[in-house]
Design a protein around this motif. Structure first.
Motif, PDB file in Angstrom:
ATOM      1  N   THR A 191      -3.916   3.955   9.889  1.00 14.08           N
ATOM      2  CA  THR A 191      -3.751   3.487   8.566  1.00 14.08           C
ATOM      3  C   THR A 191      -4.352   2.423   8.165  1.00 14.08           C
ATOM      4  O   THR A 191      -4.915   1.882   6.533  1.00 14.08           O
ATOM      5  CB  THR A 191      -2.462   2.858   8.373  1.00 14.08           C
ATOM      6  OG1 THR A 191      -2.232   2.137   9.057  1.00 14.08           O
ATOM      7  CG2 THR A 191      -1.623   4.905   8.726  1.00 14.08           C
ATOM      8  N   LYS A 192      -6.142   2.002   8.197  1.00  9.93           N
ATOM      9  CA  LYS A 192      -7.006   1.412   7.525  1.00  9.93           C
ATOM     10  C   LYS A 192      -7.201   2.282   6.804  1.00  9.93           C
ATOM     11  O   LYS A 192      -7.389   0.789   5.538  1.00  9.93           O
ATOM     12  CB  LYS A 192      -7.649   0.779   8.831  1.00  9.93           C
ATOM     13  CG  LYS A 192      -8.384   0.085   8.357  1.00  9.93           C
ATOM     14  CD  LYS A 192      -9.536  -0.803   9.630  1.00  9.93           C
ATOM     15  CE  LYS A 192      -8.499  -1.857  10.683  1.00  9.93           C
ATOM     16  NZ  LYS A 192      -9.406  -1.845  12.309  1.00  9.93           N
ATOM     17  N   SER A 193      -7.756   3.015   6.232  1.00 14.19           N
ATOM     18  CA  SER A 193      -8.490   3.558   4.804  1.00 14.19           C
ATOM     19  C   SER A 193      -7.285   4.045   4.621  1.00 14.19           C
ATOM     20  O   SER A 193      -5.986   4.185   4.341  1.00 14.19           O
ATOM     21  CB  SER A 193      -9.623   4.377   5.464  1.00 14.19           C
ATOM     22  OG  SER A 193      -8.699   5.861   5.410  1.00 14.19           O
ATOM     23  N   ASP A 194      -7.085   3.409   2.895  1.00 13.68           N
ATOM     24  CA  ASP A 194      -6.663   4.188   1.943  1.00 13.68           C
ATOM     25  C   ASP A 194      -5.596   5.596   1.992  1.00 13.68           C
ATOM     26  O   ASP A 194      -4.889   6.530   1.587  1.00 13.68           O
ATOM     27  CB  ASP A 194      -6.751   4.221   0.805  1.00 13.68           C
ATOM     28  CG  ASP A 194      -6.435   2.716   0.141  1.00 13.68           C
ATOM     29  OD1 ASP A 194      -5.545   2.122   0.775  1.00 13.68           O
ATOM     30  OD2 ASP A 194      -6.915   1.752  -0.698  1.00 13.68           O
ATOM     31  N   ARG A 195      -7.271   6.678   2.410  1.00 10.50           N
ATOM     32  CA  ARG A 195      -7.156   8.012   3.000  1.00 10.50           C
ATOM     33  C   ARG A 195      -6.488   8.495   3.626  1.00 10.50           C
ATOM     34  O   ARG A 195      -5.836   8.949   3.897  1.00 10.50           O
ATOM     35  CB  ARG A 195      -8.368   8.904   3.382  1.00 10.50           C
ATOM     36  CG  ARG A 195      -9.025  10.305   3.063  1.00 10.50           C
ATOM     37  CD  ARG A 195     -10.104  10.579   3.413  1.00 10.50           C
ATOM     38  NE  ARG A 195     -11.070   9.502   4.334  1.00 10.50           N
ATOM     39  CZ  ARG A 195     -10.489  10.725   5.923  1.00 10.50           C
ATOM     40  NH1 ARG A 195      -9.367  11.675   6.053  1.00 10.50           N
ATOM     41  NH2 ARG A 195     -11.286   9.897   7.076  1.00 10.50           N
ATOM     42  N   LYS A 196      -6.448   7.357   5.150  1.00 10.50           N
ATOM     43  CA  LYS A 196      -5.697   7.793   6.843  1.00 10.50           C
ATOM     44  C   LYS A 196      -4.652   7.825   6.161  1.00 10.50           C
ATOM     45  O   LYS A 196      -3.317   8.499   6.190  1.00 10.50           O
ATOM     46  CB  LYS A 196      -6.099   6.995   7.524  1.00 10.50           C
ATOM     47  CG  LYS A 196      -7.229   7.927   8.116  1.00 10.50           C
ATOM     48  CD  LYS A 196      -8.005   6.988   9.194  1.00 10.50           C
ATOM     49  CE  LYS A 196      -9.485   7.443  10.372  1.00 10.50           C
ATOM     50  NZ  LYS A 196      -9.469   6.345  11.244  1.00 10.50           N
ATOM     51  N   ARG A 254       0.764  -1.203  -0.058  1.00  5.04           N
ATOM     52  CA  ARG A 254       0.104   0.318   0.244  1.00  5.04           C
ATOM     53  C   ARG A 254       0.968   1.265   0.395  1.00  5.04           C
ATOM     54  O   ARG A 254       0.695   2.521  -0.923  1.00  5.04           O
ATOM     55  CB  ARG A 254      -0.562   0.342   1.587  1.00  5.04           C
ATOM     56  CG  ARG A 254      -1.808  -1.061   1.231  1.00  5.04           C
ATOM     57  CD  ARG A 254      -2.870  -1.374   2.284  1.00  5.04           C
ATOM     58  NE  ARG A 254      -3.492  -0.258   2.576  1.00  5.04           N
ATOM     59  CZ  ARG A 254      -4.200   0.604   4.158  1.00  5.04           C
ATOM     60  NH1 ARG A 254      -3.397  -0.492   5.190  1.00  5.04           N
ATOM     61  NH2 ARG A 254      -4.628   1.112   3.742  1.00  5.04           N
TER      62      ARG A 254
END
Length: 118
Positions: free
Chosen positions: A86-91, A10
């Protein structure tokens, strides 16, 4: 497992369009540099983030954030960000963008000379 391979992928994807990125295996994890300066890394399941000391001091109050430890040492501006932050790509992208801005503001490091075998 020294580092989370999925998180590393990621991070690679988020840095794909950033100029001057190098990937280095370091401390049992991965470090991504810009111009030889650390921007982000992956150790175990944490994202390692470098930012200015003042920004790092402010970010330490965010959920899932602590000072990065190397052995028993910590340094201002070097943070470990837990998976829940950092779970979501935005975060994840938000953390990476902050690190890229800081690393890009630093003068490039000169490459270390290669060691010659005797």
């Amino acid at each position: 497992m020294a580092y989370d391979e999925e998180l590393a992928e990621r991070v690679r994807a988020a840095l794909a369009d950033v100029t001057g990125v190098s990937e280095i295996k370091m401390f049992g994890g991965l470090c991504f540099t810009i111009g030889g300066n650390m921007a982000v890394g992956v150790s175990h399941d944490d994202l390692l983030v470098r930012m200015s000391p003042d920004d790092g001091d402010a970010a330490i109050d965010e959920p899932g954030v602590r000072l990065m430890e190397i052995g028993s040492r910590t340094s201002r501006g070097f943070l470990a960000v837990a998976p829940e932050a950092t779970k979501s790509d935005r975060k994840l992208r938000g953390w990476i963008d902050r690190a890229v801005v800081f690393a890009s503001s630093l003068p490039p490091k000169k490459p270390k000379p290669t060691k010659r075998k005797a």
